[in-house]
Design an enzyme around this catalytic site. Structure first.
Site, short mmCIF file in Angstrom:
data_model
loop_
_atom_site.label_atom_id
_atom_site.label_comp_id
_atom_site.label_asym_id
_atom_site.label_seq_id
_atom_site.Cartn_x
_atom_site.Cartn_y
_atom_site.Cartn_z
N CYS A 134 81.07 58.80 32.62
CA CYS A 134 81.35 60.10 32.98
C CYS A 134 82.89 60.29 32.93
CB CYS A 134 80.71 60.66 34.44
SG CYS A 134 79.04 60.52 34.59
N ASN A 158 74.40 67.21 35.08
CA ASN A 158 75.61 66.24 34.67
C ASN A 158 75.40 65.73 33.13
OD1 ASN A 158 77.15 63.65 34.69
ND2 ASN A 158 76.41 63.02 36.70
N HIS A 215 84.78 66.50 37.39
CA HIS A 215 83.45 66.13 36.74
C HIS A 215 82.38 66.80 37.50
CE1 HIS A 215 80.05 63.65 35.24
NE2 HIS A 215 80.09 62.75 36.49
#
Length: 330
Positions: free
Chosen positions: A114, A287, A257
């Site tokens: 990520c 996500n 994020h």
């Protein structure tokens, strides 16, 4: 040190197929309220069966190139961030190059989960230090749906597929274009087992004829990850602001994020950044790992959420564990 790292264009892409929380209720034991209250996610995009990470990356790259007013042939480097590559070899960056119809550029993949976009951007800044005339495609792309156990409601509800891109070059002080102010990165491999996709690696190799096991899919310990994510995203944000003589009051837009709403909200609260300054699109995409920050940046620019002169703070956290924070002045 050359600090004039100019972003010429942004781009993003998400597959056509949308999987809603209601759709997931038919697949796994869950419901919309459970997912929404814990994550803020309402839907996610899922790649078509014939779509690879490189296909989505090319679409995002084309949008970024168009915004930059550039042709693919002008690129000198391709830096791709992904933990869901097309294959082990060749690299996804090489596949992107092929699908853009160009050749000769330096191509490399960066694996930081990520945190992939900031790691890829920092890699590109390093190349620009060595080759100031370079024109670099930074693209992050994830097909996480291929690495999910659709019987595990703790993971399959969280993730979606997407790609984001930016074109990075050198520039001058007075250019009227977004500029990367700074990026700071870190990692702690001792925490790596809290979030894994082990199957197929050299330490968890499959033999011919083996059945694909659970190690092929995303495994995570959510509660532990939450604590480390908030702590390190805040610490890295403090670090990047302090070393540039800035404070949290100087931040105009926060684009973290997009892991889940609780993490985003916790980081914003610790930095005392009001909700109206936080850009969040997790409800639409879930996500998307390395793609989440450039996807959010690209949308925020397109929607006019980011204004001329804004300082944008981008904290991130990913498997490895990896983490970082970046600043862009628009």
């Amino acid at each position: 040190m050359n600090t004039n790292f100019i972003i010429r264009g942004f781009g993003h892409y998400a597959p056509e197929k949308v999987l809603t929380n209601a759709d997931l209720e038919k697949i796994v034991e869950t419901n919309d309220e459970w997912i929404t209250t814990r994550t803020g996610i309402k839907q996610r995009h899922i790649a078509a069966e014939d779509q690879a990470a490189s296909d989505m990356a090319c679409e995002a790259a084309k949008h970024a190139l168009a915004q930059a007013g550039m042709k693919a042939e002008e690129l000198t480097h391709i830096v791709c961030g992904t933990f869901t590559p097309d294959s082990m070899v060749p690299s996804t960056a090489c596949r992107i190059q092929e699908k853009l119809g160009i050749k000769g550029q330096m191509c490399v993949d960066v694996a930081a989960a990520c945190s992939g976009f900031l790691y890829a951007m920092q890699t590109a800044r390093g190349y620009l230090m060595l080759e100031p005339d370079a024109k670099i495609l930074v693209v992050t792309t994830e097909v996480i749906s291929r690495f999910l156990n659709w019987e595990d409601r703790t993971t399959c509800v969280l993730f979606g597929d997407a790609a984001g891109a930016a074109i990075l070059t050198s520039g001058t002080d007075d250019e009227d274009a977004p500029r990367v102010v700074d990026i700071t990165l870190g990692a702690d491999g001792k925490l790596g087992d809290l979030l894994t996709v082990n199957g197929g690696g050299s330490a968890w190799a499959y033999a011919k004829g083996d059945v694909v096991g659970d190690d092929h899919f995303v495994k995570m310990q959510g509660r532990e990850i939450f604590k480390h994510a908030v702590r390190n995203m805040c610490a890295m944000s403090d670090k990047v602001l302090t070393r540039n003589g800035l404070s949290k009051e100087d931040v105009d837009v926060l684009i973290p994020h997009q892991a889940n709403w609780r993490i985003i909200d916790a980081v914003a609260r610790k930095f005392e950044i009001p909700e109206e300054k936080v850009f969040c699109n997790i409800a639409k995409y879930g996500n998307t790992s390395a793609a989440s920050v450039p996807l959010a940046l690209s949308e925020a620019v397109t929607e006019g959420f980011i204004k001329k002169g804004d300082l944008v703070l981008m904290p991130t956290f990913g498997g490895g564990f990896t983490w970082g924070a970046g600043l862009i002045r628009f």
